[in-house]
Design a protein around this motif. Structure first.
Motif, PDB file in Angstrom:
ATOM      1  N   ALA A  80       5.100  -0.604   7.627  1.00  0.00           N
ATOM      2  CA  ALA A  80       5.243   0.062   6.332  1.00  0.00           C
ATOM      3  C   ALA A  80       6.240   1.213   6.411  1.00  0.00           C
ATOM      4  O   ALA A  80       7.031   1.434   5.484  1.00  0.00           O
ATOM      5  N   SER A 142      -3.669   1.907  -7.846  1.00  0.00           N
ATOM      6  CA  SER A 142      -3.467   0.500  -7.482  1.00  0.00           C
ATOM      7  C   SER A 142      -2.312  -0.109  -8.265  1.00  0.00           C
ATOM      8  O   SER A 142      -1.497  -0.859  -7.710  1.00  0.00           O
ATOM      9  N   LEU A 145       0.965   1.300  -6.775  1.00  0.00           N
ATOM     10  CA  LEU A 145       1.297   0.678  -5.494  1.00  0.00           C
ATOM     11  C   LEU A 145       1.699  -0.783  -5.681  1.00  0.00           C
ATOM     12  O   LEU A 145       2.606  -1.278  -5.004  1.00  0.00           O
ATOM     13  N   SER A 146       1.022  -1.465  -6.598  1.00  0.00           N
ATOM     14  CA  SER A 146       1.378  -2.860  -6.865  1.00  0.00           C
ATOM     15  C   SER A 146       2.793  -2.956  -7.407  1.00  0.00           C
ATOM     16  O   SER A 146       3.589  -3.798  -6.970  1.00  0.00           O
ATOM     17  N   PHE A 149       5.324  -2.196  -4.501  1.00  0.00           N
ATOM     18  CA  PHE A 149       5.488  -3.220  -3.478  1.00  0.00           C
ATOM     19  C   PHE A 149       5.870  -4.578  -4.051  1.00  0.00           C
ATOM     20  O   PHE A 149       6.418  -5.419  -3.331  1.00  0.00           O
ATOM     21  N   MET A 170       2.518  -4.039   3.938  1.00  0.00           N
ATOM     22  CA  MET A 170       2.429  -3.403   2.624  1.00  0.00           C
ATOM     23  C   MET A 170       0.979  -3.275   2.169  1.00  0.00           C
ATOM     24  O   MET A 170       0.590  -2.278   1.544  1.00  0.00           O
ATOM     25  N   THR A 171       0.159  -4.272   2.488  1.00  0.00           N
ATOM     26  CA  THR A 171      -1.252  -4.220   2.102  1.00  0.00           C
ATOM     27  C   THR A 171      -1.991  -3.126   2.850  1.00  0.00           C
ATOM     28  O   THR A 171      -2.773  -2.363   2.259  1.00  0.00           O
ATOM     29  N   SER A 174      -1.080   0.232   1.536  1.00  0.00           N
ATOM     30  CA  SER A 174      -1.742   0.471   0.251  1.00  0.00           C
ATOM     31  C   SER A 174      -3.216   0.801   0.450  1.00  0.00           C
ATOM     32  O   SER A 174      -3.752   1.728  -0.185  1.00  0.00           O
ATOM     33  N   LEU A 177      -3.736   4.370   1.607  1.00  0.00           N
ATOM     34  CA  LEU A 177      -3.582   5.350   0.531  1.00  0.00           C
ATOM     35  C   LEU A 177      -4.787   5.343  -0.406  1.00  0.00           C
ATOM     36  O   LEU A 177      -5.291   6.407  -0.793  1.00  0.00           O
ATOM     37  N   VAL A 178      -5.264   4.154  -0.766  1.00  0.00           N
ATOM     38  CA  VAL A 178      -6.434   4.082  -1.643  1.00  0.00           C
ATOM     39  C   VAL A 178      -7.669   4.622  -0.926  1.00  0.00           C
ATOM     40  O   VAL A 178      -8.510   5.311  -1.523  1.00  0.00           O
ATOM     41  N   GLY A 200      -8.033  -3.198  -3.293  1.00  0.00           N
ATOM     42  CA  GLY A 200      -7.165  -3.725  -2.243  1.00  0.00           C
ATOM     43  C   GLY A 200      -6.803  -5.180  -2.492  1.00  0.00           C
ATOM     44  O   GLY A 200      -5.658  -5.602  -2.272  1.00  0.00           O
ATOM     45  N   ILE A 203      -4.132  -5.386  -5.125  1.00  0.00           N
ATOM     46  CA  ILE A 203      -2.801  -5.029  -4.632  1.00  0.00           C
ATOM     47  C   ILE A 203      -2.190  -6.165  -3.823  1.00  0.00           C
ATOM     48  O   ILE A 203      -1.030  -6.548  -4.026  1.00  0.00           O
TER      49      ILE A 203
END
Length: 272
Positions: A80, A142, A145-146, A149, A170-171, A174, A177-178, A200, A203
């Motif tokens: 990432a 979310s 981030l979606s 990415f 990337m997942t 994310s 962060l969440v 998650g 995302i």
């Protein structure tokens, strides 16, 4: 073998080397040092097993598996971080293309996007037990981030193809962060963990579908297909896929929750 065939010999050799290291390096070392443990010390997640009496399955299930998970997380975070220049350039290219192209998005696409936003908000609200603050903040993060990415996913699809997308990196970024949001806000009970996994899943699905959609658009353009038709059937296939997958998980939920050595339908990775 399947992953190695898709992305090349380097990945398959890395996976093979990891297996050799875990089975012939890490596991014997843990076995040796654990045999020196004092009486009364037990395995961290299985108090019925003494440290100095662990078998191979105990070492593999209670230690090596989690070392592998940590390595996967580290690899995802490193990937990432390496993606940051790509993220920045992807956003710049997307904004430039948007400003230079006067064509707007289709109404069908807007309806699907708005529907997805509403669904994820309602699902987060229900799963969280009616926590409106959790539903709002986690949904906004979310969605952001979606969006971020998916832009990267679409651009990388055009350069290296959807099979080589760093979806896991990337997942994981994310999810980190969440998760930080949940920890800071104090949402740490089991019900909140379900909400975390829900966001998650949203995302990673957006990232994966974004790559697949870009690939389909690319192929449609090459073969001279109709863009609107492709969008329509891509949306239908996505809805059918969600229904089938969710229904299958619900049907197997009681078996997927089982743990142990001789369960009838063992999926260890689902219980990590």
């Amino acid at each position: 073998l399947g992953i190695g065939f898709i992305v090349g010999i380097e990945v398959s050799l890395t996976m093979f080397a990891g297996s050799i290291l875990s089975n012939f390096g890490i596991m014997p070392l843990i076995g040796y040092f654990s045999s020196l443990g004092k009486d009364g010390a037990t395995v961290w997640n299985n108090p019925s097993v003494a440290i100095n009496a662990m078998h191979v399955k105990n070492i593999a299930g209670s230690y090596v598996k989690y070392i592998g998970a940590g390595m996967m997380l580290s690899g995802g975070l490193i990937g990432a971080i390496k993606l940051i220049p790509t993220i920045v350039s992807s956003i710049k290219e997307t904004m430039h293309a948007k400003s230079s192209n006067g064509a707007g998005s289709s109404s069908v696409g807007n309806i699907i996007l708005l529907g997805g936003i509403v669904v994820v908000f309602i699902a987060g609200f229900v799963v969280s037990g009616g926590n409106i603050l959790l539903a709002i903040t986690a949904s906004i993060l979310s969605l952001f981030l979606s969006l971020l990415f998916v832009i990267v996913s679409g651009r990388l699809t055009g350069t290296i193809g959807t099979s080589n997308l760093p979806v896991s990196g990337m997942t994981i970024a994310s999810l980190v962060l969440v998760t930080l949001l949940f920890v800071v806000m104090g949402w740490t009970n089991p019900a909140n963990n379900k909400s975390l996994l829900l966001f998650g899943t949203f995302i990673v699905t957006a990232i994966s579908v974004g790559g697949g959609y870009a690939q389909s658009q690319k192929v449609s353009f090459i073969v001279g297909g109709d863009k609107n038709e492709m969008q329509k059937y891509f949306a239908i296939s996505g809805i059918v896929g969600v229904i089938v997958v969710v229904a299958t998980i619900l049907l197997l939920s009681s078996q997927l929750a089982m743990t142990g050595d001789n369960v009838p339908f063992a999926l260890p990775q689902a219980n990590l």
